[in-house]
Scaffold this motif. Structure first.
Motif, PDB file in Angstrom:
ATOM      1  N   PRO A  79       2.748 -35.789  -3.754  1.00  0.00           N
ATOM      2  CA  PRO A  79       2.327 -36.870  -4.660  1.00  0.00           C
ATOM      3  C   PRO A  79       3.316 -38.028  -4.618  1.00  0.00           C
ATOM      4  O   PRO A  79       4.538 -37.827  -4.668  1.00  0.00           O
ATOM      5  CB  PRO A  79       2.309 -36.191  -6.029  1.00  0.00           C
TER       6      PRO A  79
ATOM      7  N   HIS B  35      -5.737 -41.469  -7.309  1.00  0.00           N
ATOM      8  CA  HIS B  35      -5.640 -40.614  -8.501  1.00  0.00           C
ATOM      9  C   HIS B  35      -6.245 -39.235  -8.229  1.00  0.00           C
ATOM     10  O   HIS B  35      -5.665 -38.207  -8.599  1.00  0.00           O
ATOM     11  CB  HIS B  35      -6.349 -41.298  -9.669  1.00  0.00           C
TER      12      HIS B  35
ATOM     13  N   GLY C 136      -3.969 -36.964  -6.496  1.00  0.00           N
ATOM     14  CA  GLY C 136      -2.769 -36.553  -7.214  1.00  0.00           C
ATOM     15  C   GLY C 136      -1.627 -37.533  -7.209  1.00  0.00           C
ATOM     16  O   GLY C 136      -0.532 -37.218  -7.689  1.00  0.00           O
TER      17      GLY C 136
END
Length: 360
Positions: free
Chosen positions: A5, A35, A38
């Motif tokens: 991420p 989004h 992640g």
């Protein structure tokens, strides 16, 4: 390439308002995709009157959003976020974009990127010495130049303007919001787009003149800023502004939708419009003017019709049967859902950023 991420800061023209610009829908699809994968995104948008009066997404639920009044507020409030981000992306047409980029270079520790949603327009402006939002001095300082235009333009950005690395990052469609609606077609041909001087001749040739020749057919043009001097045929309906949440229904009520390309983008080629991906995802067959690279993205005539004249459009509307129309729509939709959604584009962006981080 799979990535951990990422913390990403985007300084873009607008994500809150789609009024008179295509940037908002592009950012929404891309950031929703990030989004979903992640990644953490902070979107920083300059608070300007013409967008504040027309905000159709004031509180996005897929990223953190902050509005800033001027460069001083950007510096004072968001220096830490910019410094600590894995990647900071500056978009085209950001107000005082050169000064914003220079501040990012001084502050950011991570990868820096320029996301050009207007590449052919940008190159034309640079050739004129117009450095409204980017300049030849800042281009080589970005870790990567993300371009809405692919093909030979990428080599030009590296060779003529010194970009460290140029990558195509086309627009994309939010597949959750653009899908077939099941509506029966109301218009034979429609067009969605803000008025532009260099697109208007194409609209005259490919929609207005066919409407004059086919008075028993229905046409529609949606978008703001069209001059009052335009003489619309009686069978052309006008919609002044169509917010994004109504786009899918709009496409769903057309037998065909028309794509018209700006001249700078025709000259550059490899510059797909988000309207192509939106309409295709909604299952609406597309008639488009031609530019290099289009039929590599959507083969013709299997997935798209190419029109150069009024006669071409009239013939397509008169001779295309319902089975052929539906088959073409299905082919285009399959191609778009496979490679041109916000999630697909977000994965591509994350991979590019991770590669830049590894190189650094």
């Amino acid at each position: 390439m799979t990535t951990r991420p990422l913390r990403i800061v985007i300084l873009g023209l607008s994500i809150t308002s789609a009024w008179g610009n295509g940037h908002a829908t592009t950012y929404r699809a891309l950031v929703r995709g990030l989004h979903a994968l992640g990644h953490d995104v902070l979107f920083l948008e300059r608070d300007v009157p013409w967008y504040s009066a027309h905000r159709d997404l004031p509180e996005p639920d897929f990223c953190r959003l902050a509005l800033y009044a001027d460069l001083a507020e950007l510096h004072s409030r968001w220096a830490e976020a910019i410094r600590d981000a894995d990647a900071v992306i500056v978009g085209s047409y950001v107000p005082e974009g050169v000064a914003v980029a220079e501040y990012v270079f001084r502050t950011a520790r991570g990868v820096t990127a320029f996301y050009d949603i207007d590449t052919p327009v940008t190159l034309a402006k640079l050739a004129r010495g117009d450095f409204e939002y980017v300049s030849p001095q800042v281009i080589p300082c970005f870790s990567v130049y993300l371009s809405f235009t692919g093909g030979p333009t990428l080599q030009r950005l590296e060779q003529e303007y010194g970009a460290q690395r140029a990558e195509a990052l086309y627009c994309a469609v939010d597949e959750a919001r653009y899908a077939p609606t099941g509506y029966e077609p109301h218009w034979d041909l429609g067009y969605l787009g803000t008025y532009s001087d260099d697109r208007q001749p194409g609209l005259e040739r490919l929609l207005i003149e066919p409407a004059r020749r086919m008075p028993d057919r229905r046409f529609v043009v949606a978008g703001p800023q069209y001059p009052a001097s335009i003489e619309w045929p009686a069978n052309v309906e006008r919609i002044e502004h169509l917010p994004p949440e109504q786009h899918a229904a709009f496409y769903g009520r057309q037998r065909f939708t028309l794509n018209i390309t700006r001249q700078d983008m025709i000259a550059a080629g490899w510059s797909p419009s988000v309207r192509i991906f939106e309409a295709g995802a909604c299952g609406t067959p597309i008639i488009s003017d031609y530019w290099e690279g289009l039929t590599e993205l959507l083969p013709e005539p299997e997935a798209i019709f190419i029109a150069g004249s009024s006669e071409d459009v009239v013939r397509m509307l008169e001779e295309t049967g319902e089975a052929e129309r539906q088959e073409m729509a299905g082919v285009a939709r399959g191609i778009i859902l496979e490679g041109h959604t916000g999630t697909a584009r977000a994965g591509q962006l994350a991979g590019i950023l991770a590669s830049c981080m590894a190189d650094a």
